[in-house]
Scaffold this active site. Structure first.
Site, short mmCIF file in Angstrom:
data_model
loop_
_atom_site.label_atom_id
_atom_site.label_comp_id
_atom_site.label_asym_id
_atom_site.label_seq_id
_atom_site.Cartn_x
_atom_site.Cartn_y
_atom_site.Cartn_z
N PRO A 2 44.14 40.34 34.01
CG PRO A 2 44.92 41.02 31.96
CD PRO A 2 43.69 40.81 32.72
CD GLU A 3 45.79 40.56 40.21
OE1 GLU A 3 46.68 40.53 41.06
OE2 GLU A 3 44.60 40.37 40.48
CE LYS A 60 49.09 44.56 37.67
NZ LYS A 60 47.95 45.32 38.22
NE ARG A 114 35.20 46.76 31.23
CZ ARG A 114 35.26 46.88 32.56
NH1 ARG A 114 35.55 45.84 33.29
NH2 ARG A 114 35.05 48.03 33.13
NE ARG A 264 39.84 48.31 41.79
CZ ARG A 264 40.80 47.72 41.09
NH1 ARG A 264 42.02 48.18 41.13
NH2 ARG A 264 40.52 46.70 40.32
#
Length: 275
Positions: A2-3, A60, A114, A264
């Site tokens: 989710p961004e 977010k 997670r 990243r």
DNA sequence: CAGCGTGTTGAGGA
DNA sequence: TTCCTCAACACGCT
């Protein structure tokens, strides 16, 4: 993943399913790792009996405001899911961490494979003074966000532009996927140093444009993101560079490259985006 | 079986 | 002090 667009989609769907106005009648904490600044009892005391009055978003983070002037702040991190369901769970309960039992036979469930997600409870009046909320910068949908803001925020930084755009204290809401898409759209190499960026206006415009389009399409479904059971986004059809290693650039047919920036995975077109 | 990943934090280094 | 990098978090998937 989710961004901003995925978080906004979650909020939009919760509203569409009429979460606002429902009252919390009980709370079941299945995995307390989610709770960051409250105990199980503290969460129950702060929420049971209160009505959900509004929903909004800071970066977010999802903010659930209650009639008792408390706010529940949820961050989905990598794999969190917040679904408004009926009595029966509509997702794999192996990863169910929390349930808010609501009126009208509805249940707000938080799932997280997670278990990286976080939940804080604050008094509404103190919310914006909380350090981890206060430090979040404006996002590209904010009316104050433009090239000038971006230039001011990042021009004196000495790290790659990609790393700057991912830094939520400089600009919020952008994550790894949209970051690569924004830099591709703005034709900026991810390793460019902020001082070498010529057109902050284009960068700012592309940021806003891409996030808005992604919200319209209900986000991007890659990895495990779902905004609700049976609801996927469709922005992945428009990804121009992310995940496209060894495929041809949609603009110039050069092979897309993958490098690592700030730890990243980073995709870009070596021809369209030059240092 | 080893490696990788969408986000963020904090430890440690420069 | 301030800025920056990178491992760690926990688990499923390839």
């Amino acid at each position: 993943m989710p961004e901003l667009p995925e978080v906004q989609t979650v909020i939009n769907l919760l509203k569409a399913k009429k979460l606002i106005g429902l009252r919390i009648s009980d709370v079941n904490v299945i995995k307390s790792k989610l709770l960051k600044n409250v105990s199980i009892l503290g969460l129950k005391k702060a929420t049971i009996g209160a009505k959900i009055t509004s929903l909004n978003r800071i970066g977010k983070n999802i903010i659930i405001n209650l009639s008792n002037k408390k706010s529940i702040v949820i961050h989905l991190r990598m794999e969190g899911k917040l679904f408004l369901e009926g009595i029966k769970p509509e997702w794999n309960t192996k990863h169910l961490m929390l349930e808010f039992i609501l009126t009208q036979h509805k249940v707000l469930r938080y799932y997280d494979t997670r278990m990286f997600g976080t939940l804080h409870v604050y008094d509404q009046k103190n919310l914006l003074n909380q350090l981890h909320i206060k430090k979040i910068a404006i996002d590209p949908l904010n009316v104050k966000f433009n090239g000038e803001y971006l230039k001011k925020a990042i021009t004196n930084k000495n790290k790659p532009i990609k790393t700057c755009l991912l830094d939520q204290t400089l600009v919020s809401g952008i994550g790894n996927i949209y970051c690569d898409e924004i830099l591709f759209a703005a034709k900026i190499h991810p390793l460019t140093k902020p001082k070498d960026i010529k057109n902050f206006n284009v960068l700012a415009q592309k940021s806003t444009e891409i996030l808005k389009k992604a919200i319209k399409l209900k986000g991007t479904t890659v990895f495990s993101y779902h905004s609700a059971p049976n609801t996927s986004g469709s922005f992945q059809k428009y990804l121009a560079v992310y995940g496209r290693t060894h495929q041809k650039c949609v603009r110039c047919k050069t092979m897309i490259k993958k490098i690592v920036v700030g730890g990243r995975g980073t995709y870009f077109c070596p021809n369209c985006q030059r240092l």
